[in-house]
Each structure stands twice: as structure tokens, then as C-alpha cells.
Design a protein around this motif. Structure first.
Motif: not given
Length: 367
Positions: A231-254
Motif C-alpha cells: 500500500e505504501h510502496k516507496p517511490d523508486g523501489m522496484t518490487i517483484a514477486t516470484h511463485f513456483c510449484k514448490g521446490n524442496f530439495k529439487g522436488n516440486p510440491l504442487f
């Protein structure tokens, strides 16, 4: 916003000196100061190597962390974890899940290990021209997932059963944490949040239903707390998001496709979306056509960090162009996840890790 054309997700395989030092620390053989000295040297070596291999955005590899998410979430007051064993792919693993034990808040006046880790990374990155440090943290949804859905606890010591108040406080706490990082010079933040992909897996949504919730309700929680956090993201700051299907010791979870969540996610005020697309399990790029209506960058994760087989330049180029035809020109390339979501790392070796980084950088001529 930063001009991102190729990037990494964050974590790297831990070198042996880190593994040995962490084991010695937890066995009481060395103190925290000695552990930090080993970590600092390994992180300095990693940053130098990232730059040498052509990366413009560098991380500390998450070398100070046990888990990709919990080490960050432990910075919040009112948050704790529970330990137990769980069999995953036939192997018994030591697992931690987060839980709410009080009022969720963030005190910037505390001595935060994750802020100290950022300060050190930032100081290293400043030594190189044209290089930007990136901080990766876990997202606000992960608190909701662990407490209410993974552990299945409906009551909380401070909030009772009022999830609305929980969401409000988590969002407000993240605002304070983001501002703290900004005040310490962070201009590129990546918020990792696999909670979205929990909700495309039929097995998990069945569990959610058994707890008395429905998918739309939970997605609304995630959307609301994520929006509040930014909501109050600072000016001049790039904010991205990452999501995958889980990664536990190289194994997918979903497993599952993004069709039912892409439109909801695309409405969140992120500058970029790192999305896993390293194999057929991810489906088509079609759900992300909705990003054409936004200013956000679609960062397509085409290089696998869990499969030791090295992708080819030509195949990456072909799939990247397929994605670009769907989402438009606001697109970048990355691996599908980090190389070590937990300290044990994925089932690849360091030689392959760096070959995959070199492949990523070599693709910049068509990005």
C-alpha cells in the motif's frame, strides 16, 4: 522501475564451507561470530562470481538461511514455528511450519539479522559498476498458508478467529519491513510467495475445503494481504514477486495450471511477476495475456534449477518468443526458481548451476 531483461530468482547452492560451518555452529563447536565470518567470505566470493558470469542483479544466495521463507518471517513479532518430521518422496525430512502466536508486527528498532544480511550484500554490490543488489523475502501470504491451511489452526492467541484482523496486521507489518529495507538502500525487492500455487493443486484445495474454506475465499485473503503490504510502496523501489510449484530439495510440491489464479494475481500492484515455466507441468502462457493491460514485467522462468539437464539456447529462444507473443514486449527471462530453496540445495551440482547461469546470460542477445 528497473529495466530487467534477465535475472535470477535468488538462492544458490551452498558451498561446503557454509554447510560445515553451519553444522559446527548448531553442534556448539563455533560461535555465531565465527559462523558469520565464514558466511561473509562465501557471500563475497558469490557476488564476485555472479558479476564475473555477467549478472547485473546479484543476491547473497540466501547463504545465511535454512529456509527460503521462515528465516525472513521470523523477523516479525507474533510469529513462531513448529518443528516436526514429514515423509516427502519416500524420505523423512525435518520440517518447520509457521504459526501465529501473538500480534503480528515489525519493529524497525530491533536488531534484524535479515537487515544485517542486506547491508552486507549492498556494501559488496556497490563495488561493481552497473550492478544492483536484490533482496529476496518471503511474502505475507505464507503466514496465512502455514497457520490456517498447512497446520489447520483456526484460532490464534491474540486474534481469536478473526482472520480480517490478522490480514490487516500482516499487511501493516510488511509495510514497515519494506520501508526499513528501503531506508537501508534497497531499491530492488523480490517477494517470494508460493501460496498462489498451493491453490492450483487439487489435493491442496480439497484440504482447504475440508477445513471449511473455499478456494475463492482463500484467494481473496491472499489478494487483500498482498495489496495491503504494498500500500505504501516507496517511490523508486522496484518490487517483484516470484511463485513456483514448490521446490524442496529439487522436488516440486504442487501441480496444476495457472488459469484460475492469473487474473487475480495480475491485479496486484507488483512491478514484475517471476513465473515458473520450465516444463509441461506449467501449461500454456495464455493465462498471462492479462498482463498486457498492466505495466508489469512478465519474467518467464524457462531454465530449470532442479533438473541437471542443460537446456539449449535455441529451445529457450523459441519458448521465450512464444511467451512474448502472448504477454507482449514487457517480458524478461530467468530460471524457474532458486538453486537452493532449503540449505541442502537442489539435485544438481555447482558446475551445472553456473552453466545454467551462463546460458541465461547468453540469451540476452534476443531479449
Amino acid at each position: 522501475m528497473l529495466n530487467i531483461k534477465y535475472d535470477i530468482v535468488g538462492s544458490f547452492l551452498r558451498p561446503e564451507e557454509i554447510k560445515n560451518a553451519r553444522a559446527a555452529y548448531f553442534n556448539g563447536e563455533i560461535d555465531l561470530k565465527a559462523l558469520r565470518e565464514v558466511e561473509d567470505q562465501a557471500i563475497a566470493n558469490l557476488v564476485e562470481k555472479q558479476v564475473a558470469h555477467g549478472l547485473r542483479f546479484v543476491t547473497d544466495g540466501e547463504f545465511r538461511r535454512r529456509w527460503w521463507h521462515l528465516d525472513w518471517l521470523k523477523e516479525f513479532d507474533g510469529f513462531s514455528t513448529k518443528h516436526f518430521e514429514k515423509v516427502i518422496n519416500g524420505v523423512t525430512n525435518q520440517i518447520e511450519l509457521g504459526c501465529i502466536e501473538g500480534k503480528i508486527s515489525y519493529d524497525k528498532n530491533k536488531n534484524h539479522p535479515e537487515i544485517e544480511a542486506w547491508d552486507y550484500l549492498h556494501s559488496l554490490a556497490k563495488k561493481y559498476d552497473g550492478v544492483e543488489a536484490k533482496k529476496s523475502i518471503s511474502g505475507p501470504n505464507m503466514i496465512l498458508v502455514d497457520h490456517f491451511l498447512q497446520l489447520g489452526i483456526k484460532d490464534t492467541p491474540y486474534y481469536g478467529t478473526d482472520i480480517d484482523l490478522v490480514i490487516e496486521d500482516i499487511g501493516t507489518a510488511f509495510q514497515a519491513a519494506i520501508q526499513d529495507l528501503y531506508d537501508h538502500g534497497c531499491r530492488y525487492l523480490q517477494i517470494d510467495d508460493t501460496s498462489w500455487t498451493y491453490m492450483i493443486d487439487e489435493r491442496f484445495t480439497e484440504k482447504v475445503a475440508a477445513l471449511g474454506y473455499n478456494k475463492e475465499e482463500v484467494l481473496e485473503w491472499f489478494s487483500r494481504v498482498s495489496t495491503k503490504a504494498l500500500e505504501h510502496k516507496p517511490d523508486g523501489m522496484t518490487i517483484a514477486t516470484h511463485f513456483c510449484k514448490g521446490n524442496f530439495k529439487g522436488n516440486p510440491l504442487f501441480s496444476g495450471f495457472y488459469d484460475s489464479i492469473a487474473e487475480v494475481i495480475s491485479k496486484l500492484p507488483y512491478d514484475g511477476f517471476f513465473v515458473e515455466y520450465d516444463d509441461a507441468r506449467s501449461g500454456s502462457f495464455a493465462p498471462w495475456a492479462v498482463l498486457k493491460e498492466t505495466d508489469a514485467t512478465f519474467v518467464v522462468g524457462l531454465i530449470s534449477t532442479k533438473n541437471p539437464e542443460l537446456e539449449t539456447y535455441d529451445n529457450i529462444k523459441k519458448r521465450y518468443q512464444e511467451a512474448k507473443s502472448v504477454v507482449g514486449n514487457n517480458i524478461a527471462l530467468s530460471p524457474q526458481c532458486g538453486f537452493a530453496s532449503v540449505e541442502e540445495g537442489n539435485s544438481i551440482d555447482e558446475e551445472i548451476q553456473w552453466k545454467k547461469i551462463d546460458l541465461l546470460v547468453s540469451c540476452q542477445d534476443f531479449l
